[in-house]
Design a protein around this motif. Sequence first.
Motif, PDB file in Angstrom:
ATOM      1  N   LEU A  14       0.833  -1.208   0.000  1.00  0.00           N
ATOM      2  CA  LEU A  14       0.000   0.000   0.000  1.00  0.00           C
ATOM      3  C   LEU A  14       0.868   1.259   0.000  1.00  0.00           C
ATOM      4  N   GLU A  15       1.918   1.255   0.811  1.00  0.00           N
ATOM      5  CA  GLU A  15       2.791   2.437   0.907  1.00  0.00           C
ATOM      6  C   GLU A  15       3.480   2.744  -0.416  1.00  0.00           C
ATOM      7  N   GLN A  16       3.763   1.708  -1.175  1.00  0.00           N
ATOM      8  CA  GLN A  16       4.505   1.898  -2.426  1.00  0.00           C
ATOM      9  C   GLN A  16       3.593   2.110  -3.630  1.00  0.00           C
ATOM     10  N   HIS A  25      -7.300   7.985   1.752  1.00  0.00           N
ATOM     11  CA  HIS A  25      -7.265   6.520   1.634  1.00  0.00           C
ATOM     12  C   HIS A  25      -5.847   6.026   1.360  1.00  0.00           C
ATOM     13  N   ASN A  26      -4.960   6.274   2.297  1.00  0.00           N
ATOM     14  CA  ASN A  26      -3.575   5.843   2.156  1.00  0.00           C
ATOM     15  C   ASN A  26      -3.256   4.732   3.162  1.00  0.00           C
ATOM     16  N   ALA A  27      -1.997   4.339   3.218  1.00  0.00           N
ATOM     17  CA  ALA A  27      -1.603   3.253   4.124  1.00  0.00           C
ATOM     18  C   ALA A  27      -1.841   3.615   5.580  1.00  0.00           C
ATOM     19  N   GLN A  28      -1.653   4.889   5.928  1.00  0.00           N
ATOM     20  CA  GLN A  28      -1.871   5.308   7.309  1.00  0.00           C
ATOM     21  C   GLN A  28      -3.332   5.160   7.696  1.00  0.00           C
ATOM     22  N   HIS A  61      -9.382  -3.812   3.081  1.00  0.00           N
ATOM     23  CA  HIS A  61     -10.628  -3.203   2.617  1.00  0.00           C
ATOM     24  C   HIS A  61     -10.444  -2.027   1.654  1.00  0.00           C
ATOM     25  N   ASP A  62      -9.310  -1.341   1.692  1.00  0.00           N
ATOM     26  CA  ASP A  62      -9.074  -0.224   0.771  1.00  0.00           C
ATOM     27  C   ASP A  62      -7.911  -0.482  -0.181  1.00  0.00           C
ATOM     28  N   LYS A  78     -10.658  -8.779  -4.814  1.00  0.00           N
ATOM     29  CA  LYS A  78      -9.836  -9.504  -5.790  1.00  0.00           C
ATOM     30  C   LYS A  78      -8.397  -9.647  -5.295  1.00  0.00           C
ATOM     31  N   ILE A  79      -7.853  -8.548  -4.756  1.00  0.00           N
ATOM     32  CA  ILE A  79      -6.486  -8.603  -4.210  1.00  0.00           C
ATOM     33  C   ILE A  79      -6.431  -9.575  -3.036  1.00  0.00           C
TER      34      ILE A  79
END
Length: 482
Positions: A14-16, A25-28, A61-62, A78-79
């Motif tokens: 997610l961070e990358q 809607h980021n990793a944090q 979830h995101d 899917k992921i």
Amino acid sequence: MKYEQAYRFLIPKLEQELPDHLTYHNAQHTKDILKIAEHLCDSEKVTGKEKELLLTAVLFHDSGFIKGHIDHEEYSCKIARESLHAFNYSKENIDTICSLIMATTLPHKPINLLEQIICDADLHYLGTTHYFAFANKLYGEYKRQGLVKDHQDWHKKQIIFLEEHEYFTRSAIKEYGSFKKQNLQLLKKKSPKKHENKILITIGDWTLIVFGAVTASFGLNGFLVPNGFFDGGVSGIALLLHEIFHLNLSMLIILLNVPIVILSYFGTGKSFAIKTIVAIVLLGACLYVIPYPVATRDHLLVAVFGGFFIGLGSGLAIRGGCALDGSEILAMYTIRKISFTISEIILAINILIFSVAALKFGLETALYSILTYFAASQTIGYVIEGIEAYTGVTIISEHSEMIKRRLVNEMGRGITVYKGERGFLPDNFEVSEDCDIIFTVITRLELSKLKNLVQQADPKSFVFASTIKEASGGVIKRKKAH
């Protein structure tokens, strides 16, 4: 199931891979929701396998935002399906996780406790003191994606969203419900005006500017010029050149001021520069055209009331959004080159003006001219700052979070927070606790509103105020100098 390994796999991904424009809607965000979900699980007595499945659903979830914001829940599933087999999740486990992920699709319609928890965790921020900070991040993201038009559109949608939203678990209702209601009330209070009449505002500004030019020209031609007195600033230089070389005063004021304003175009803004040029030309025209009578020959009255009318005119012009004297603009440009304050630079200019006046026209004229400048400065201070004098307020309260939020969101003021200790009472000196010490700068008229606001949040709070001689920067209006 190996949740910890799944966590170590997905968070770096997610961070990358999440786009940089995702300010919300980021990793944090995923890390934050995981903490809230774990907290709600503990409160709702959800443990073991069910808790691990829920946390895994929150983790993924995101993740679909890697592909895009449209139908991101389906991409998240899917992921999850592609990844979780490697971490010993069975097909049945993955189906449950995907059901939980799909439950976060808006509007929320959870059908069991686990779905209620993930929905409540995902939107817990609606009922926290950090709501407006998170909402601003989400607005930036939605604006980039074209989901909202502007702040007004976002504001309307947020009110509707909070009105329709509900928490499902007893724990979330208890912990976030009341704060969500308060946030909704604050949103409604901050609703932007639908039909702000810009034409009336413009007319009001130009009316002030016209009256300011007429009033200032009366102070010059009705008091100072007939008696050979001077003022400070660029107008003072023009008066000095007029007396020494007998040049046309109206042309001198225009020629000395307008180039300074033109130079300031990029520093002060287009609207200010245009208004100021027009105001200075109007001042020059009034001096040239209007045959003002000589008001008095009494030197004291000339000094006091000449300064008063010049200050009144300058103050009205500033209220209209411009300046009748370029000395402050010149000082703002000079400050970039030398390490003096604006006040010090203006003082140096005025010392030079009054020194030349003393040498050329006598000490008495220079002293009366200083009195004129003082009267003008005090009048400007009354017109511009008398009502809006700045006051520093310090607040110590056990309900500091609520007070901080209301100061920023209701009063629109910036705050500074110091970390301190409260307690140390005469009968219980050893008893103390950490606290936030809030400091803010407001205008004098806002003091009563602030006291009422603090009183509502915490009747036992300790508040003290002090007058601030000069303030600049931050979330305040910059003071004007003559």
